[in-house]
Motif scaffolding. Structure first.
Motif, short mmCIF file in Angstrom:
data_model
loop_
_atom_site.label_atom_id
_atom_site.label_comp_id
_atom_site.label_asym_id
_atom_site.label_seq_id
_atom_site.Cartn_x
_atom_site.Cartn_y
_atom_site.Cartn_z
N ARG A 93 56.04 42.20 41.89
CA ARG A 93 55.55 42.61 43.20
C ARG A 93 56.41 43.79 43.58
NH1 ARG A 93 57.27 41.99 48.07
NH2 ARG A 93 58.68 40.29 47.59
N MET A 123 48.90 48.25 39.89
CA MET A 123 47.60 47.66 40.25
C MET A 123 47.65 47.10 41.67
SD MET A 123 47.27 45.68 36.64
CE MET A 123 49.03 45.43 36.58
N GLU A 124 46.47 46.85 42.22
CA GLU A 124 46.44 46.22 43.53
C GLU A 124 47.12 44.86 43.40
OE1 GLU A 124 42.58 44.93 45.13
OE2 GLU A 124 41.79 45.12 43.10
N PHE A 125 47.79 44.44 44.47
CA PHE A 125 48.48 43.15 44.47
C PHE A 125 47.56 42.11 45.08
CE2 PHE A 125 51.13 39.95 46.58
CZ PHE A 125 51.90 39.53 45.50
N ILE A 126 47.32 41.04 44.36
CA ILE A 126 46.50 39.93 44.85
C ILE A 126 47.43 38.77 45.12
CG2 ILE A 126 44.56 38.40 44.36
CD1 ILE A 126 43.76 41.35 44.38
N SER A 160 47.55 31.86 40.73
CA SER A 160 46.74 32.34 39.61
C SER A 160 45.73 31.29 39.17
CB SER A 160 47.64 32.71 38.43
OG SER A 160 48.18 31.53 37.85
N VAL A 169 41.05 43.24 39.00
CA VAL A 169 42.08 43.94 39.76
C VAL A 169 41.95 45.45 39.52
CG1 VAL A 169 43.85 43.75 37.97
CG2 VAL A 169 44.53 43.86 40.35
N ARG A 170 42.16 46.23 40.57
CA ARG A 170 42.02 47.68 40.53
C ARG A 170 43.31 48.35 40.07
NH1 ARG A 170 42.44 50.87 44.73
NH2 ARG A 170 42.82 49.09 46.05
N ASN A 178 35.82 41.35 40.99
CA ASN A 178 36.63 40.27 40.42
C ASN A 178 37.64 40.78 39.39
OD1 ASN A 178 34.34 39.06 41.68
ND2 ASN A 178 34.89 37.16 40.69
#
Length: 161
Positions: free
Chosen positions: A58, A121-124, A128, A103-104, A101
């Motif tokens: 992160r 990448m985008e953080f989701i 998990s 991740v970018r 669905n």
């Protein structure tokens, strides 16, 4: 996409307790990056996951004060040209994907000062799917929805060929 509302109260409580990262076999250098700023752009805040190919953190994109995920290629792979080429190819493929669905990809690069290659990448935030599948027996309707969304996401990379 499914979210926490799809789970029972007991399942949600268990997920809250299980949301700590499951980190195994992390190389010492991986912890040394915490608190560092990669490429003068991404501050590494916390180690999330480590696998055979890379370590995911992160991080904060300093210019926008935005939380992101940074995947750093494991140090032992840096000397292998084929692995670096595979890592770069992964970035190129991911950059073309736009499915909700998947991740970018935000950015990728090499920090020459630290001799590392990385993907941003985008953080989701959340637990998990791997952890959910390990810790829970999904109700049939939720399992079907997970499979449907996974298959939907997999159609996009295969349609690029």
């Amino acid at each position: 996409m499914f979210d926490r509302n799809d789970f029972s109260k007991g399942e949600k409580e268990h997920m809250a307790q299980a949301s700590a990262p499951d980190i195994e076999h992390v190389e010492d250098w991986a912890y040394e990056l915490i608190g560092e700023v990669i490429d003068q752009r991404f501050r590494i805040d916390e180690l999330i996951q480590s696998g055979s190919m890379g370590t995911v953190y992160r991080a904060t994109q300093v210019s926008f004060d935005r939380v992101v995920a940074v995947k750093v290629l494991q140090q032992r792979h840096i000397s292998g040209y084929a692995t670096i080429e595979r890592f770069i190819r992964e970035a190129q493929i991911i950059s073309e994907l736009t499915h909700p669905n998947i991740v970018r990809l935000i950015d990728s690069g090499e920090d020459r000062k630290r001799n590392i290659f990385y993907l941003v990448m985008e953080f989701i935030d959340g637990v998990s799917l791997e952890r959910i599948l390990h810790d829970f027996r999904l109700r049939p309707e939720l399992a079907i929805e997970v499979i449907r969304q996974t298959c939907s996401a997999l159609t996009e990379p295969h349609s690029l060929e």
